[in-house]
Design a protein around this motif. Structure first.
Motif, short mmCIF file in Angstrom:
data_model
loop_
_atom_site.label_atom_id
_atom_site.label_comp_id
_atom_site.label_asym_id
_atom_site.label_seq_id
_atom_site.Cartn_x
_atom_site.Cartn_y
_atom_site.Cartn_z
N UNK A 1 3.17 -2.43 -2.35
CA UNK A 1 1.91 -2.54 -0.89
C UNK A 1 3.48 -1.55 -0.26
N UNK A 2 2.58 -0.35 1.08
CA UNK A 2 3.59 0.45 1.89
C UNK A 2 2.60 0.70 2.28
N UNK A 3 1.93 -0.26 2.64
CA UNK A 3 1.32 -0.23 4.71
C UNK A 3 -0.25 0.19 3.76
N UNK A 4 -1.45 0.15 5.02
CA UNK A 4 -2.19 0.22 4.95
C UNK A 4 -2.90 2.49 4.06
N UNK B 1 8.92 -3.24 8.08
CA UNK B 1 9.41 -4.45 7.50
C UNK B 1 8.96 -4.14 5.94
N UNK C 1 8.75 1.83 -0.67
CA UNK C 1 8.22 2.96 -0.95
C UNK C 1 7.60 3.38 -2.75
N UNK D 1 3.03 6.43 3.33
CA UNK D 1 3.71 4.69 3.84
C UNK D 1 4.50 4.51 5.18
N UNK D 2 3.87 3.27 6.15
CA UNK D 2 4.87 2.38 6.67
C UNK D 2 5.56 2.22 6.26
N UNK D 3 5.49 1.21 5.56
CA UNK D 3 6.19 -0.09 5.70
C UNK D 3 7.71 0.54 4.36
N UNK D 4 8.83 0.71 4.97
CA UNK D 4 9.32 1.27 3.47
C UNK D 4 10.90 0.62 3.53
N UNK D 5 11.41 0.46 2.30
CA UNK D 5 12.88 0.13 1.62
C UNK D 5 13.93 1.08 3.23
N UNK E 1 1.42 -8.94 -4.09
CA UNK E 1 2.52 -9.78 -4.79
C UNK E 1 1.72 -10.67 -5.90
N UNK F 1 4.04 -7.05 9.73
CA UNK F 1 4.13 -5.47 9.67
C UNK F 1 3.55 -5.49 11.31
N UNK G 1 -0.50 -7.11 1.52
CA UNK G 1 0.78 -7.30 0.76
C UNK G 1 0.94 -8.79 -0.11
#
Lengths: 257, 257
Positions: free
Chosen positions: A245-248, B245, B257, A253-257, A239, B235, A235
């Motif tokens: 970054x949307x997760x591994x 997250x 996303x 995608x596991x990381x979301x808005x 930056x 995360x 992550x």
């Protein structure tokens, strides 16, 4: 995706499960982030002892945390793995010489990736040996090499130039110096153990050794360099690169808005 | 946000910059994730030596990596900090007794948070002392305590019950046992240093010590417990909790996303 050319060097050893996680994430993000990924097979034991670090298994609390952490992390990363029945710190020497021989033989990057992955699978998924010639042969065949090629690489892996190459890549990681901004303007830099490391009256950018374990990831973009240790800094790497970054698993995608 | 009741215990010391990052992130996510956050002021030096770990500053490469890492991480987390001119491992004993006295005095959670934050700011932002009574007084006043309250807490912080309390919370972290799923079914568990730790013919869930540094974060949800070390596992914590997250600053999502 930005158009900047981003360089990433991944120093890894197949004895290191966190290196496997970093390897898979970087392979998955290679095209997503437009990175020029260079695989640097090296020898973890050399780095641990060379940097004066404590092996992960030397501390029972740290070892148990790692076992517990890997269970959840490997599931989340989509890289199923199980702690092997035994881990000896010298387990990977033959394997990493074999991988080094493949890199030196000038095999395409795909082969290097596939062989590394097969060795990780043996050690961290199917609980198989990675020290014996028959084990390395099996990994090579599964990775798509012919029997002749595997035999040639096995022979090469025992040669002095390959032993020296593995040593030199390990030293390259250990001796990698990255500038650190030291603050404040005037200080004796005291480390936690109370020793004065350096005394200087001005703010300085000074290249320091920063490698003490694997995965050790050297990133370059727009003339800036930054190193990352471990498989939990992606992550932050995004930056640093100005990427997302949307997760591994970028395709899930596991990381979301 | 799921409706499950989630418990989080944060064991921290103001000498630890990564504890500050974890503290701020957990305070920010408390309402976002609906977590019941318990602050556990403890003594890092006791945990480092009690677990047989190597202090961060004892390894020059690790120290330089930390300095470099903190620069980027603190910027990304929105918690500006600068490495202090000196760090002694015993620096935080008086400060953590002071914080413990506030917790024991039954002050509201907000006061405990504000005083902890003021101490981190002194050490890691404004390069001020945190060992002397005048420094602790200043932090207490800035956190909104009256002069009388600060004086009372300073006196209390030197009492035996408070010294014992700090010791017992530190031991609580060190002795925190969390079940680890040991795989495969039959094994001698060999750690990297080659020692047999345990031999057992069956798959077992066994509670093991897992604390070797701070921040040490104990999470509970739906009868499951999991511990996390460091400020780089949020995360994964979100995944464990079944939450989302969006980066270290939920009001300014950086992970998208």
């Amino acid at each position: 995706m930005s158009n900047s050319r981003k360089g990433v060097k991944l120093f890894y050893d197949v004895i290191s499960p966190y290196s496997w996680l970093a390897f898979e994430v970087l392979c998955r993000y290679r095209n997503v982030w437009n990175i020029d990924l260079t695989l640097k097979p090296a020898y973890l034991t050399g780095v641990i002892y060379g940097s004066g670090n404590q092996p992960a298994g030397a501390n029972p609390s740290k070892l148990m945390y790692m076992v517990s952490d890997l269970k959840l992390t490997s599931e989340y990363f989509g890289v199923p793995m199980f702690r092997p029945s035994s881990i000896s710190e010298k387990d990977s020497l033959n394997a990493m010489r074999f991988v080094t021989a493949i890199a030196e033989k000038g095999k395409d990057g795909d082969t290097l990736e596939r062989v590394s992955r097969e060795l990780w699978k043996r050690k961290w998924r199917t609980q198989q040996d990675i020290t014996q010639p028959a084990s390395l042969t099996d990994a090579g065949l599964k990775a798509g090499l012919s029997a002749n090629e595997v035999e040639e690489i096995l022979t090469l892996s025992k040669s002095q130039p390959i032993k020296d190459k593995l040593k030199s890549v390990t030293e390259e990681a250990l001796e990698y110096r990255v500038s650190v901004y030291l603050y404040p303007l005037s200080f004796p830099l005291k480390c936690l153990c109370g020793k004065n490391i350096i005394k200087h009256p001005y703010t300085i950018f000074f290249p320091f050794l920063q490698c003490f374990g694997f995965p050790f990831i050297v990133c370059n973009v727009n003339g800036k360099a930054k190193v990352f240790f471990g498989s939990d800094r992606f992550e932050l790497m995004a930056y640093f690169f100005g990427e997302k970054w949307v997760g591994p698993q970028p395709d899930k995608p596991t990381v979301q808005m």
